[in-house]
Design a protein around this motif. Structure first.
Motif, short mmCIF file in Angstrom:
data_model
loop_
_atom_site.label_atom_id
_atom_site.label_comp_id
_atom_site.label_asym_id
_atom_site.label_seq_id
_atom_site.Cartn_x
_atom_site.Cartn_y
_atom_site.Cartn_z
N PRO A 194 6.89 15.23 -2.50
CA PRO A 194 6.54 15.71 -3.85
C PRO A 194 5.08 15.44 -4.21
CG PRO A 194 7.87 13.71 -4.00
CD PRO A 194 7.85 14.11 -2.55
N ILE A 195 4.59 14.26 -3.84
CA ILE A 195 3.15 13.97 -4.00
C ILE A 195 2.68 13.32 -2.71
CG2 ILE A 195 1.33 12.76 -5.27
CD1 ILE A 195 3.07 12.61 -7.69
N ASP A 196 1.91 14.04 -1.96
CA ASP A 196 1.29 13.39 -0.79
C ASP A 196 -0.09 12.93 -1.24
OD1 ASP A 196 1.19 12.46 1.89
OD2 ASP A 196 -0.40 13.92 2.14
N GLY A 197 -0.33 11.62 -1.06
CA GLY A 197 -1.53 11.02 -1.62
C GLY A 197 -1.18 10.30 -2.91
N THR A 198 -0.04 9.61 -2.90
CA THR A 198 0.39 8.91 -4.14
C THR A 198 -0.64 7.84 -4.55
OG1 THR A 198 2.69 9.32 -3.63
CG2 THR A 198 2.27 7.56 -5.19
N ALA A 255 0.82 -1.21 0.00
CA ALA A 255 0.00 0.00 0.00
C ALA A 255 0.86 1.27 0.00
CB ALA A 255 -0.91 -0.01 1.23
N ASP A 256 2.15 1.12 -0.11
CA ASP A 256 3.09 2.26 -0.08
C ASP A 256 3.64 2.43 -1.50
OD1 ASP A 256 4.79 4.24 0.74
OD2 ASP A 256 6.14 2.93 1.87
N LEU A 257 3.06 3.34 -2.26
CA LEU A 257 3.32 3.41 -3.70
C LEU A 257 4.23 4.56 -4.08
CD1 LEU A 257 -0.38 2.84 -4.95
CD2 LEU A 257 1.29 1.16 -4.15
N ALA A 316 13.82 14.51 1.63
CA ALA A 316 12.75 14.42 0.64
C ALA A 316 12.33 12.95 0.52
CB ALA A 316 13.23 14.95 -0.71
N GLU A 317 11.02 12.73 0.35
CA GLU A 317 10.46 11.39 0.50
C GLU A 317 11.15 10.34 -0.36
OE1 GLU A 317 6.29 10.87 -0.50
OE2 GLU A 317 6.29 8.91 0.46
N GLU A 318 11.30 10.61 -1.64
CA GLU A 318 11.79 9.53 -2.51
C GLU A 318 13.29 9.30 -2.32
OE1 GLU A 318 9.40 7.88 -3.18
OE2 GLU A 318 7.85 9.41 -3.13
N SER A 346 -4.59 11.36 2.22
CA SER A 346 -3.48 12.33 2.18
C SER A 346 -3.36 12.96 3.56
CB SER A 346 -3.73 13.40 1.12
OG SER A 346 -2.90 14.52 1.37
N SER A 347 -2.28 12.64 4.25
CA SER A 347 -2.09 13.19 5.60
C SER A 347 -2.04 14.71 5.56
CB SER A 347 -0.78 12.70 6.22
OG SER A 347 -0.67 11.32 6.11
N THR A 348 -1.29 15.24 4.59
CA THR A 348 -1.11 16.71 4.58
C THR A 348 -2.44 17.41 4.35
OG1 THR A 348 -0.58 16.70 2.25
CG2 THR A 348 1.26 16.66 3.73
N GLU A 350 -5.50 8.55 9.04
CA GLU A 350 -5.03 7.84 7.86
C GLU A 350 -4.62 6.44 8.30
OE1 GLU A 350 -5.00 8.66 4.62
OE2 GLU A 350 -6.05 10.50 5.15
N ILE A 351 -4.66 5.50 7.35
CA ILE A 351 -4.46 4.10 7.73
C ILE A 351 -2.98 3.80 7.99
CG2 ILE A 351 -4.83 1.69 7.01
CD1 ILE A 351 -7.06 2.82 5.14
N GLY A 352 -2.09 4.44 7.24
CA GLY A 352 -0.66 4.09 7.35
C GLY A 352 -0.36 2.89 6.47
N PHE A 355 -0.69 6.98 13.10
CA PHE A 355 0.57 6.26 13.29
C PHE A 355 1.07 5.87 11.90
CE2 PHE A 355 -1.88 5.52 17.14
CZ PHE A 355 -0.95 5.86 18.12
N GLY A 356 2.36 6.06 11.64
CA GLY A 356 2.94 5.55 10.38
C GLY A 356 3.20 6.62 9.34
N LEU A 357 2.88 7.88 9.65
CA LEU A 357 3.23 8.94 8.69
C LEU A 357 4.71 9.29 8.86
CD1 LEU A 357 1.52 12.26 9.87
CD2 LEU A 357 2.48 10.48 11.34
N HIS A 358 5.21 10.13 7.97
CA HIS A 358 6.63 10.50 7.98
C HIS A 358 6.77 12.01 8.23
CE1 HIS A 358 8.17 6.66 6.40
NE2 HIS A 358 7.07 6.63 5.65
C1 IPD Z 1 1.09 8.88 2.58
C2 IPD Z 1 -0.32 9.43 2.61
C3 IPD Z 1 -1.22 8.47 3.33
C4 IPD Z 1 -0.73 8.18 4.76
C5 IPD Z 1 0.71 7.72 4.73
C6 IPD Z 1 1.57 8.73 4.00
P1 IPD Z 1 2.45 9.47 0.36
O1 IPD Z 1 1.96 9.74 1.91
O2 IPD Z 1 -0.35 10.68 3.23
O3 IPD Z 1 -2.50 8.98 3.44
O4 IPD Z 1 -1.51 7.18 5.33
O5 IPD Z 1 1.15 7.57 6.06
O6 IPD Z 1 2.92 8.32 4.02
O7 IPD Z 1 3.16 8.15 0.38
O8 IPD Z 1 1.23 9.45 -0.47
O9 IPD Z 1 3.37 10.62 0.14
#
Ligand code: IPD
Length: 289
Positions: free
Chosen positions: A103-107, A51-53, A80-82, A207-209, A174-176, A226-229
């Motif tokens: 760069p894209i939150d909510g990938t 689920a982490d794309l 930066a995320e990537e 999208s957490s943001t 958010e689910i994480g 839990f699980g966001l960055h």
């Molecule tokens: C994710 C999204 C998602 C959340 C994750 C984030 P990404 O960011 O915000 O809703 O549940 O914890 O990491 O991977 O789309 O930048």
């Protein structure tokens, strides 16, 4: 339409004004890249879980933002995320001026064409968050927050809700990325506790943001995850604080940006109430400590 943080009264004596002014047009240009790619065919890869794309557009947008900022501010550091997902990459927040970028939150939304997709650029100095710029690119909403200078969406000042009663609250989460049965049981039990406490509702938008921006706008009363960055949280934290809200650790203590967990709310009472309901899901730390 007024849509830039530059519409607000000119700041005086802000040592980081130049950085903020560089971030705003970059977020808008990154948003254009994402809008264009949103309607095209997308391929994705997975990172830490199914689920982490990540897509090519995440990488292109990140390279664009980081290379522009590096050119303008060569001595600054970047998280930066990537880039942080690369093997052996370190994610350490030092005292140096540091850009914290998603760069894209909510990938996952982006992959599916679901329109909750944003660019997030945060900036910290001496480990203190100075400003945040979040662009909800499908809605063309630019959220900005600068320490001591307020939070705005398209030039309109943001203000959190003053709700203190959980039985009158709309809660976001958010689910994480983890989907193993033990994690899901705790995730669902946290949801159940809040619903049994008669929260009006719980929303998950992917999208957490953007969820945190809704909180800053007063459209929701609390958020937890839990699980966001750190890149999901950095920019949004300044925006929420400047809109009058609180962002804390799920233990009820001060926020730890690297701890991959958060509670945010319009009021401290609400944040503490939500924190008391939560069972911890352990994700480790962004800085690996
Ligand atoms: C994710 C999204 C998602 C959340 C994750 C984030 P990404 O960011 O915000 O809703 O549940 O914890 O990491 O991977 O789309 O930048």
């Amino acid at each position: 339409m007024r849509r830039s943080g530059e519409d607000e009264a000119a700041p005086t004596g802000d040592p980081w004004a130049e950085c903020f002014e560089a971030a705003v047009p970059l977020a808008l240009r990154a948003g254009q890249m994402i809008r264009k790619a949103l309607v095209e065919e997308k391929c994705f890869l997975t990172k830490t879980s199914a689920a982490d794309l990540v897509t090519e557009t995440d990488r292109l947008v990140e390279d664009f933002i980081v290379s522009e900022l590096r050119r303008q501010f060569p001595s600054h550091r970047f998280i930066a995320e990537e880039a942080a997902a690369a093997p052996g990459a370190k994610c350490v927040l030092t005292h140096s001026p540091t850009w914290i970028i998603d760069p894209i939150d909510g990938t996952c939304n982006f992959v599916h064409g679901f329109p909750a997709v944003a660019v997030s650029i945060g900036f910290a100095v001496h480990q203190e968050l100075e400003f945040g710029v979040i662009y909800h690119c499908t809605e063309e909403r630019l959220y900005t927050g600068r320490r001591g200078r307020g939070a705005f969406c398209n030039g309109q000042r943001l203000c959190v809700s003053g709700e203190t009663d959980l039985s009158k609250a709309l809660v976001l989460t958010e689910i994480g990325p983890k989907r193993d049965p033990a994690t899901l049981r705790v995730f669902l039990s946290n949801l159940e506790r809040l619903l049994l406490a008669k929260a009006h509702g719980v929303r998950v938008i992917g999208s957490s943001t953007l969820a945190l921006c809704h909180l800053a706008s007063g459209a929701a009363d609390a958020y937890y995850q839990f699980g966001l960055h750190c890149w999901d949280l950095a920019a949004a934290t300044v925006i929420i604080r400047e809109a009058g809200g609180v962002v804390i650790d799920t233990s009820g203590g001060p926020l730890d940006l690297m701890a991959r967990r958060v509670v945010a709310a319009g009021t401290r009472e609400m944040a503490m109430l939500v924190a008391q309901f939560l069972q911890v899901i352990s994700y480790g730390r962004d800085d690996g400590k």
